[in-house]
Design a protein around this motif. Structure first.
Motif, PDB file in Angstrom:
ATOM      1  N   LYS A  28      -6.654  14.151  -8.472  1.00  0.00           N
ATOM      2  CA  LYS A  28      -7.398  13.558  -9.586  1.00  0.00           C
ATOM      3  C   LYS A  28      -7.068  12.085  -9.794  1.00  0.00           C
ATOM      4  O   LYS A  28      -7.810  11.380 -10.468  1.00  0.00           O
ATOM      5  N   HIS A  29      -5.948  11.627  -9.238  1.00  0.00           N
ATOM      6  CA  HIS A  29      -5.572  10.215  -9.362  1.00  0.00           C
ATOM      7  C   HIS A  29      -5.693   9.494  -8.021  1.00  0.00           C
ATOM      8  O   HIS A  29      -5.082   8.440  -7.831  1.00  0.00           O
ATOM      9  N   ARG A  30      -6.453  10.057  -7.107  1.00  0.00           N
ATOM     10  CA  ARG A  30      -6.534   9.491  -5.760  1.00  0.00           C
ATOM     11  C   ARG A  30      -7.116   8.083  -5.774  1.00  0.00           C
ATOM     12  O   ARG A  30      -6.778   7.250  -4.925  1.00  0.00           O
ATOM     13  N   SER A  31      -7.953   7.803  -6.719  1.00  0.00           N
ATOM     14  CA  SER A  31      -8.586   6.480  -6.773  1.00  0.00           C
ATOM     15  C   SER A  31      -7.556   5.382  -7.006  1.00  0.00           C
ATOM     16  O   SER A  31      -7.715   4.253  -6.525  1.00  0.00           O
ATOM     17  N   LEU A  32      -6.494   5.700  -7.752  1.00  0.00           N
ATOM     18  CA  LEU A  32      -5.456   4.698  -7.998  1.00  0.00           C
ATOM     19  C   LEU A  32      -4.777   4.307  -6.692  1.00  0.00           C
ATOM     20  O   LEU A  32      -4.495   3.121  -6.447  1.00  0.00           O
ATOM     21  N   LEU A  92       4.039  -3.015   4.384  1.00  0.00           N
ATOM     22  CA  LEU A  92       2.673  -2.653   3.984  1.00  0.00           C
ATOM     23  C   LEU A  92       2.139  -1.536   4.861  1.00  0.00           C
ATOM     24  O   LEU A  92       1.463  -0.619   4.390  1.00  0.00           O
ATOM     25  N   LYS A  93       2.451  -1.607   6.140  1.00  0.00           N
ATOM     26  CA  LYS A  93       1.975  -0.566   7.046  1.00  0.00           C
ATOM     27  C   LYS A  93       2.616   0.776   6.708  1.00  0.00           C
ATOM     28  O   LYS A  93       1.970   1.823   6.791  1.00  0.00           O
ATOM     29  N   VAL A  94       3.886   0.745   6.345  1.00  0.00           N
ATOM     30  CA  VAL A  94       4.547   1.989   5.951  1.00  0.00           C
ATOM     31  C   VAL A  94       3.863   2.588   4.731  1.00  0.00           C
ATOM     32  O   VAL A  94       3.589   3.792   4.674  1.00  0.00           O
ATOM     33  N   HIS A  95       3.562   1.757   3.765  1.00  0.00           N
ATOM     34  CA  HIS A  95       2.936   2.245   2.533  1.00  0.00           C
ATOM     35  C   HIS A  95       1.544   2.798   2.794  1.00  0.00           C
ATOM     36  O   HIS A  95       1.094   3.728   2.107  1.00  0.00           O
ATOM     37  N   ILE A  96       0.859   2.241   3.795  1.00  0.00           N
ATOM     38  CA  ILE A  96      -0.494   2.710   4.102  1.00  0.00           C
ATOM     39  C   ILE A  96      -0.443   3.978   4.941  1.00  0.00           C
ATOM     40  O   ILE A  96      -1.171   4.950   4.688  1.00  0.00           O
ATOM     41  N   LEU A 130       4.532   3.012 -10.390  1.00  0.00           N
ATOM     42  CA  LEU A 130       4.859   2.809  -8.971  1.00  0.00           C
ATOM     43  C   LEU A 130       3.778   1.990  -8.272  1.00  0.00           C
ATOM     44  O   LEU A 130       4.091   1.023  -7.552  1.00  0.00           O
ATOM     45  N   LEU A 131       2.536   2.374  -8.447  1.00  0.00           N
ATOM     46  CA  LEU A 131       1.454   1.678  -7.744  1.00  0.00           C
ATOM     47  C   LEU A 131       1.313   0.246  -8.238  1.00  0.00           C
ATOM     48  O   LEU A 131       1.000  -0.666  -7.457  1.00  0.00           O
ATOM     49  N   LYS A 132       1.536   0.025  -9.541  1.00  0.00           N
ATOM     50  CA  LYS A 132       1.494  -1.345 -10.061  1.00  0.00           C
ATOM     51  C   LYS A 132       2.627  -2.177  -9.450  1.00  0.00           C
ATOM     52  O   LYS A 132       2.440  -3.348  -9.080  1.00  0.00           O
ATOM     53  N   PHE A 133       3.806  -1.548  -9.320  1.00  0.00           N
ATOM     54  CA  PHE A 133       4.940  -2.241  -8.702  1.00  0.00           C
ATOM     55  C   PHE A 133       4.635  -2.595  -7.249  1.00  0.00           C
ATOM     56  O   PHE A 133       4.873  -3.724  -6.802  1.00  0.00           O
ATOM     57  N   LEU A 134       4.119  -1.648  -6.505  1.00  0.00           N
ATOM     58  CA  LEU A 134       3.793  -1.915  -5.101  1.00  0.00           C
ATOM     59  C   LEU A 134       2.704  -2.982  -4.980  1.00  0.00           C
ATOM     60  O   LEU A 134       2.739  -3.815  -4.069  1.00  0.00           O
ATOM     61  N   SER A 135       1.755  -2.952  -5.876  1.00  0.00           N
ATOM     62  CA  SER A 135       0.682  -3.958  -5.842  1.00  0.00           C
ATOM     63  C   SER A 135       1.234  -5.347  -6.121  1.00  0.00           C
ATOM     64  O   SER A 135       0.790  -6.330  -5.511  1.00  0.00           O
ATOM     65  N   ASP A 136       2.189  -5.443  -7.042  1.00  0.00           N
ATOM     66  CA  ASP A 136       2.783  -6.749  -7.347  1.00  0.00           C
ATOM     67  C   ASP A 136       3.563  -7.295  -6.159  1.00  0.00           C
ATOM     68  O   ASP A 136       3.732  -8.521  -6.029  1.00  0.00           O
ATOM     69  N   LEU A 137       4.070  -6.395  -5.305  1.00  0.00           N
ATOM     70  CA  LEU A 137       4.829  -6.838  -4.139  1.00  0.00           C
ATOM     71  C   LEU A 137       3.945  -7.324  -3.006  1.00  0.00           C
ATOM     72  O   LEU A 137       4.427  -8.022  -2.105  1.00  0.00           O
ATOM     73  N   VAL A 138       2.704  -6.949  -3.002  1.00  0.00           N
ATOM     74  CA  VAL A 138       1.820  -7.198  -1.846  1.00  0.00           C
ATOM     75  C   VAL A 138       1.807  -8.656  -1.405  1.00  0.00           C
ATOM     76  O   VAL A 138       1.895  -8.953  -0.203  1.00  0.00           O
ATOM     77  N   MET A 160      -6.083   4.530  -3.691  1.00  0.00           N
ATOM     78  CA  MET A 160      -7.025   3.842  -2.813  1.00  0.00           C
ATOM     79  C   MET A 160      -7.163   2.374  -3.198  1.00  0.00           C
ATOM     80  O   MET A 160      -7.408   1.522  -2.335  1.00  0.00           O
ATOM     81  N   GLU A 161      -6.986   2.071  -4.478  1.00  0.00           N
ATOM     82  CA  GLU A 161      -7.019   0.663  -4.893  1.00  0.00           C
ATOM     83  C   GLU A 161      -5.864  -0.093  -4.250  1.00  0.00           C
ATOM     84  O   GLU A 161      -6.035  -1.219  -3.752  1.00  0.00           O
TER      85      GLU A 161
END
Length: 1440
Positions: free
Chosen positions: A496-500, A483-487, A467-475, A502-503
């Motif tokens: 434990k995966h919070r760092s992903l 983007l504001k909604v996602h933030i 999911l996060l890789k998909f959202l990052s590719d859309l940026v 935050m990236e």
């Protein structure tokens, strides 16, 4: 005239048909037929020209042909004979001529028919102008002749004298582009079927496509309705045959030829479809394409194609449309998706989708869409526009789309499929773009799909990374709002995966920064202090432009703000302001203010040349665009109000037609136009806040007010129009959709709410019946959509939290005056009647959706108040549903011009549905709410007279709410609860400080209830009064306790203390209105009646002492009320005087506040109390203990005069209070007070010392009061009195007990005289008093046991008071003195510690005080430590 001439004339004017038709039909005789045939042959032999014969046969009565064209096949018998005879004659002649010529009769007949056909079709070219030569259809006269010719040909064909295939071959040899109408007539006369033409003509594709396009391009004259109908028939017939051949399934195995024919037909249809799709981008062929769209009709079914073939054709066409020219990539779709909404899409495209969807269910359409997306490269614009069309036209599309999105997401995460993921996001966003009335917002969908731990992404780390890789590719392609909604609403991620996460957030924020999207991006004229949600920069820039243009129009100059922005805020000026200003539009002929402003900026070199040139070119292109079609509003329309007016008128027409799909489409266009007028749309405002409803001065620009009025007016008109035809429950869902379309725009909703508030609150009496009905229906639907609408914050605020729309509008309908009540009743009756009719035949919980509970409750209050007859219940106590069926519908009665609102209200009150709602908790008007409404009525402007109001209130209290069960908002038959509600409402009303209300009336009702509680006591008479006393004091105690908190240093506590004081003031006013005897309990015990003052004492000590306006004194009227109650209660005892004395002794011991107050006010109270006692007991003297008050005051006065009388046998506090009162009311000098002090000799008499200590306390109390209120009392004078007393008492340790409340002993009662705040300030009074004492007196004080300990404790307390801050303090001008007091006290304390004797403090006391001072004053703590070490005290000294 000669006979031959006459015959010649007749022969020239009458044709063969007319001759045959004109003969009288006689009864046939044997041999007539043979003779007739021989005569006809002789006649034909004289006329050998077959072409003339065909021409003669081809000119029949046009009326017959017209009837045939219109489908009327029933001809007269003579017509049938004429046709058969004519055909027979032609066949005979053709055979004869063919025999003479030696050719086949079919060849000759085809030649003759073809020549006549060419002659008919070429007449136009000979007679008409060049423009008519391009006409694709025949004229009316040509059509008549052609039909007769083909009728004759069909007769020849039936007699075997004609060959249809040969005719087509010869016709195609002469015509490279056959006339489509000729082909159509050949087909319908069954001479040359179109199926044969398609199967046999190798070049059919080339000419059929071009002729179909030509026919679509041509528009018949308006007056030629016949040609228009023929045009439509030709198109539909041809398409029907093509569909039948191309998509009909044959059970037999398909041959190669059949496959080719099927492909040919599909190819022809596809060519026309592609031509149509190309036309969606070109405005010049709009009408042509619309004609072709009309052929996509289910009526083709059963004529030339079956239902299955038609569905296959529509499925094929939909697939071709969705996959046509797939040039746009997914990234393009993400970027451009905002421009592909229904309102912005081509009308041709949406019309096509509507036609193609009509034969399928929504589930089938979405399933096919999913299949196409998975198997084809698609045109994303067409796909998303198709989805928008489904959502707009079909209400069932929303849940179906949700299911599809759920399946797509599940499939995407199961196989980590990016295609399904992209599809889901694009479809969800497309739905959200249509507004909340159509589909949930993207924010809601994203939170629902990924905001919780149950989402598909939360099953594993791999899914989360996907999911996060998909959202990052859309940026890089994302519009900023997503983007504001996602933030702001990130997906659920385990810690434990919070760092992903935050990236991704960091990447999205960086992209927003690149897009210059941030909270710091303020507009030029933005009000940064406002609490509303900030607009997007584009919206803010549009507002800046509007403001700048307005200022330029007013002043004629460019505002300084704009000039400064062009220099100091150049990025915003170039990237936001100028693009908003230079939006392309159709420029008016005469320059408006916006054009003048642009020119001024250009002359000032503030607009780059390239940007200005691009703007001019764009405006020119805008003007060139065709404006035909329905009204639509672009983002740059000159006057969106005019466009909206047209759209609303079109909606009204569609409403009359009853086309739900077109109404939904029109509402979507209206919503788009409104988004231009109100640019602040919710999908742009991600962080949405409550709407601010300004009740005093609604802020609404002129355009917004105009649009708001237009919307309300249109809705009211639609309500009235539809009401004439059907009641609300038999209408479509147009009102719900209308209101839902408005809820998608917060700015628009704010405008409407302001307008509704103004209409309801300020202009209600001027509303006509039509306005009331329409606005009531609008309000009902607005309140129904509460789940979709934001909250409303009233300004000025009424409550701490925002409220729903329903409550906000309900608060505008006040019921304080006669006029307001009538307005409220009319609106609420109409709204509830509408809701009940709308929800008729629905389930109970569905009925709630249409009836706003707040308006229903207002009717529960108003109808019984205004209509006394409804207060009487029906004979059987209820209204059955069967009886309700015989009642007229309240809504039909409301819309009846001859009826009144009173009649409607009466019908509504008796309606079963109205009664059923009253059993639901949210629709019940509880007693406290009724009291709140009643206490807002202005007595002087009430619709009821005083007597009517009394009757109504007594009915409501005694008959309605007293007997009603508690769960229904009543009192359950408990008079205590009724009294509790009344008392609470009265106190709350007095806290609001409203004047002129019905408070006196409700207070009278409380008195009636209290009296009823008293007289309803059991026999013996004491139990009821005791219960009332306990009940009232307990109720007040609970009310006061609720305002107390435990943190003394908080600002909330100060507010709570003020609230407590207001509550006690309100209670005291109620207390004085109740009989005084209620507050003294009379109880039976030991065979006699006695007085019990414990409850009264507790009440005074706990609550009344907090309210003393004069410190340590109850108000005179409160004191008098309690004393009168004591005398009244004493009369009920066997020995009144003894019981009063005993009760007063109890009060003197346990309630010093009442004792001191009585002493203070005794001179004013004693005459009235003595008069009362005389009336009650016929005695000349008060009871002994009360008479003692007079004796004590006489003693005190004598003492101040230098007369030493015998001390009365009274308590020390009573003597001290009498002496204090006498001194305060003195006119002598201070020498008399000093003499009185010397006369008491405290060192000789313990009681005298106690009197002086109590007197010292009362004087210190006065001194503290003077310090806090120097403008009312002289602090110096009060200090001198305290100093004189201190000089007398300084050698005794008793005076220190005044400041040490935990060790007071016999002086413990003084703590119950002052309030807790004054008690906390006593250490400050101690320090202030020491500051002004002589050195000699201070030396004496240092030798007093416990003085040093008391001084240190008071110093510590004062330090804590100043550190805590929010405590009662002296006036501002005395603050410097207060700091000096602390400084001087500290210096004195340091000296005293250093000079302290070893026995002044024990070791434990030294250590305790040193620990307390460690944080507050380390210097004092150090001095104590030094003193402790230097003396090295013996542990045995701890005994001291």
């Amino acid at each position: 005239m000669s006979l031959s001439a006459s015959c010649e004339s007749v022969s020239q004017k009458r044709t063969l048909s007319s001759l045959l038709d004109g003969r009288v039909v006689k009864r046939p005789k044997p041999g007539d037929g043979q003779r007739l045939q021989e005569a006809a042959i002789q006649l034909l032999e004289q006329q050998q020209d077959l072409c003339s014969l065909f021409r003669e046969v081809g000119n029949p009565d046009p009326c017959i042909i017209f009837r045939a064209q219109n489908g009327e096949k029933k001809l007269t018998s003579s017509d049938g004979i004429s046709s058969v005879v004519a055909g027979s004659l032609l066949a005979c002649e053709l055979r004869r001529q063919a025999a003479l010529l030696g050719v086949s009769v079919t060849v000759l007949s085809v030649k003759m028919v073809l020549e006549r056909l060419m002659e008919i079709t070429k007449e136009t070219g000979e007679r008409k102008e060049e423009e008519e030569k391009r006409r694709p259809l025949l004229t009316s006269s040509q059509r008549v002749q052609l039909c007769v010719l083909l009728e004759s040909s069909r007769e020849l064909l039936s007699q075997g004298a004609f060959c249809s295939k040969l005719l087509w071959q010869e016709y195609r040899r002469d015509q490279s582009l056959p006339s489509l109408e000729v082909v159509y007539h050949l087909h319908i006369y069954n001479i040359v079927p179109l199926k044969y033409i398609i199967e046999s003509d190798e070049g059919v594709r080339s000419w059929l496509v071009s002729q179909l396009k030509l026919l679509c391009d041509w528009t018949p004259p308006r007056e030629d309705e016949e040609t228009r109908q023929v045009q439509q028939k030709v198109l539909s017939t041809v398409v029907g045959v093509l569909v039948g051949l191309g998509f009909e399934l044959n059970p037999d195995p398909a041959t190669e030829d059949r496959k080719m024919i099927s492909q040919l037909c599909c190819s022809v249809l596809d060519d026309l479809l592609f031509w149509l799709l190309d036309a969606t981008d070109r405005s010049l062929t709009v009408q042509s394409a619309e004609k072709w769209i009309q052929i996509f009709d289910a009526s083709l079914c059963g004529v030339s194609a079956s239902a299955e073939a038609l569905q296959r054709f529509f499925t094929h066409s939909l697939t071709q449309t969705l996959t046509y020219k797939p040039r746009l990539t997914v990234s393009d779709a993400i970027t451009l998706q905002n421009e592909w909404t229904f309102a912005k899409a081509s009308r041709l495209l949406t019309s096509l989708f509507c036609k193609l969807a009509v034969v399928f269910s929504v589930e089938q359409l979405l399933s096919h869409l999913q299949q196409v997306l998975q198997t084809h490269e698609v045109n994303w614009k067409h796909v998303l526009c198709f989805l928008s069309t489904l959502l707009v036209y079909y209400q069932s599309a929303q849940p179906c789309l949700r299911e599809l999105l759920s399946r797509l997401l599940s499939s995407a995460f199961e196989g980590y499929d990016l295609e399904n993921m992209v599809t889901a996001f694009l479809l969800a966003r497309q739905g959200a773009l249509e507004g909340p009335a159509i589909f949930p917002s993207y924010t809601d969908w994203f939170k629902m799909s990924f905001g919780g731990g149950s989402g598909c992404h939360a099953s594993s780390k791999k899914s989360l990374v996907f999911l996060l890789k998909f959202l990052s590719d859309l940026v890089p392609f994302e519009p900023p709002q997503y983007l504001k909604v996602h933030i702001l609403h990130p997906p659920y991620v385990p810690m434990k995966h919070r760092s992903l996460l935050m990236e991704y957030v960091s990447l999205a924020k960086t992209r927003l920064t690149d897009l210059k999207e941030s909270v710091e991006d303020m507009g030029l004229y933005e009000d940064v202090s406002s609490a509303g949600a900030s607009l997007q920069p584009q919206c803010q820039a549009a507002q800046d432009v509007e403001k700048a243009v307005s200022l330029f129009e007013t002043t004629g100059r460019i505002s300084a703000t704009v000039m400064e922005a062009s220099i100091f805020r150049r990025p915003y000026f170039l990237t936001r302001f100028l693009p908003a200003l230079l939006m392309p539009r159709v420029l008016p002929v005469k320059a408006d203010s916006r054009m003048s402003f642009i020119e001024a900026l250009k002359k000032a070199d503030k607009i780059p040349a390239a940007q200005y040139s691009s703007y001019v070119e764009s405006c020119q292109k805008q003007r060139q665009q065709d404006s035909r079609g329905s009204a639509a509003c672009s983002d740059t329309s000159d006057d969106p109000a005019d466009v909206l007016k047209i759209q609303l008128q079109e909606f009204t027409k569609l409403l009359a037609d009853g086309d739900d799909g077109e109404m939904s489409a029109q509402l979507s266009r209206i919503s788009h136009t409104l988004s231009v007028v109100f640019p602040g749309r919710p999908d742009e405002l991600v962080g949405q806040t409550a709407i601010r409803l300004h009740t005093d001065c609604p802020p609404s620009p002129e355009l917004h007010s105009t649009v708001g009025n237009m919307i309300l007016r249109s809705f009211c008109q639609c309500v009235l129009d539809t009401a004439r035809a059907n009641p609300p429950n038999k209408q479509s869902l147009w009102p719900c959709r209308f209101v839902a379309a408005l809820l998608g725009n917060t700015q628009l909703l704010s405008c409407l709410l302001h307008r509704l508030w103004d209409l309801f609150h300020n202009q209600g009496p001027s509303l006509s019946a039509a306005h009331v009905l329409g606005l009531a229906a609008f309000t009902a639907h607005l309140c129904t959509s509460v789940s979709c609408s934001p909250l409303v914050q009233l300004v000025p605020p009424v409550g701490p939290q925002p409220v729903p729309v329903e409550e906000a509008l309900s608060s505008a309908l006040v019921c304080s005056t006669r006029a307001n009540m009538l307005v409220c009743a009319r609106l609420c009756v109409a709204a509830v009647s509408y809701g009940i009719c709308k929800g008729d035949s629905l389930h109970q919980h569905q009925l709630q959706d249409y009836v706003p509970s707040s308006l229903y409750k207002k009717l529960l209050y108003l109808i019984p108040r205004l209509l006394p007859e409804v207060r009487r219940p029906p004979a059987d106590g209820h209204i059955s549903d069967h009886q309700g069926e015989h009642l007229h519908s309240p809504w039909s009665n409301a819309t009846d011009a001859s009826s009144t609102w009173r009649k409607t209200a009466h019908l509504l009150w008796r309606h079963p549905a109205f009664q059923r709602l009253g059993h639901m908790p949210q629709y019940q008007l509880v007693f406290s709410e009724w009291l709140n409404d009643e206490l807002r009525v202005q007595r002087s402007e009430d619709i009821l007279s005083d007597a009517e109001r009394q009757e109504y209130q007594q009915w409501a209290c005694a008959e309605l709410y007293l007997t009603r069960p508690e769960e229904q908002g009543g009192c359950g038959g408990d008079t205590r609860k009724l009294c509790s509600h009344l008392l609470t409402a009265i106190i709350d009303q007095q806290l609001r400080s409203q004047t002129g209300t019905c408070l006196p009336d409700i207070l009278s009702r409380l008195q009636e209830v209290v009296y009823e509680m008293e007289v309803s006591a059991p026999s013996g008479g004491s139990g009821g009064r005791a219960d009332v006393c306990d009940f009232l004091f307990e109720l007040v105690s609970q009310r006061c306790s609720s305002a107390v908190t435990s943190t003394p240093a908080s600002q909330q506590v100060i507010s709570a203390q003020l609230s407590l004081q207001h509550t006690l003031h309100a209670w005291n006013r109620v207390l004085l209105a109740l009989p005084a005897v209620l507050f003294i309990k009379v109880k039976a015990g030991g065979g006699r009646m006695s007085l019990d003052c414990n409850t009264l004492i507790d009440h005074i000590s706990q609550h009344q002492r907090k309210l003393c306006s004069l410190p340590g004194l109850l108000p005179c009227h409160i004191t008098a009320h309690f004393l009168r109650g004591l005398l009244f209660a004493g009369i009920r005892c066997g020995r009144p005087g003894e019981e009063v004395d005993r009760a007063w002794s109890q009060i003197s011991d346990r309630c010093p506040l009442l004792l001191v107050s009585t002493v203070h006010w005794w001179q004013r109270l004693s005459p009235s109390l003595l008069s009362l006692w005389r009336r009650l007991r016929d005695e000349e003297r008060l009871p002994e203990q009360l008479q003692l008050l007079t004796d004590c005051q006489h003693w005190a006065s004598s003492l101040l005069k230098g007369q030493l009388l015998q001390t009365p046998p009274a308590a020390a506090l009573l003597l001290a209070a009498s002496l204090h009162h006498a001194w305060c009311g003195r006119e002598e000098n201070n020498s008399s007070f000093s003499a009185a002090l010397s006369a008491l000799r405290p060192e000789r008499d313990v009681k005298h010392r106690q009197v002086l200590v109590f007197l010292f306390f009362l004087c210190v109390n006065d001194f503290l009061s003077a310090l806090l209120n120097p403008q009312e009392r002289n602090p110096d004078e009060q200090r001198n009195i305290c100093s004189e007393l201190l000089a007398v008492l300084v050698d005794s340790a008793d005076w220190l007990l005044v400041f040490r409340f935990k060790e007071q002993g016999v002086y413990q009662s003084v703590t119950m005289v002052m309030s807790e705040e004054f008690t906390r300030l006593m250490p400050w009074a101690f320090c202030s008093l020491l500051l002004h004492q002589s050195t000699k007196l201070l030396q004496r004080a240092l030798r007093c046991p416990g003085f040093l300990h008391t001084t240190i404790i008071c110093y510590i307390s004062v330090m804590q008071l100043f550190l805590e801050g929010p405590t009662p303090a002296p006036a501002a001008e005395k603050q410097v003195e207060a700091s000096q007091i602390l400084s001087h006290t500290k210096q004195f304390l340091l000296r005293a510690i250093s000079q302290a004797s070893p026995t002044s403090l024990s070791t434990s006391q030294f250590r305790e005080l040193q620990a307390q001072c460690a944080d507050l004053d380390p210097e004092v703590a150090a001095a104590l430590m030094v003193q402790l070490d230097s003396h090295s005290l013996d542990p045995e000294l701890d005994l001291f």
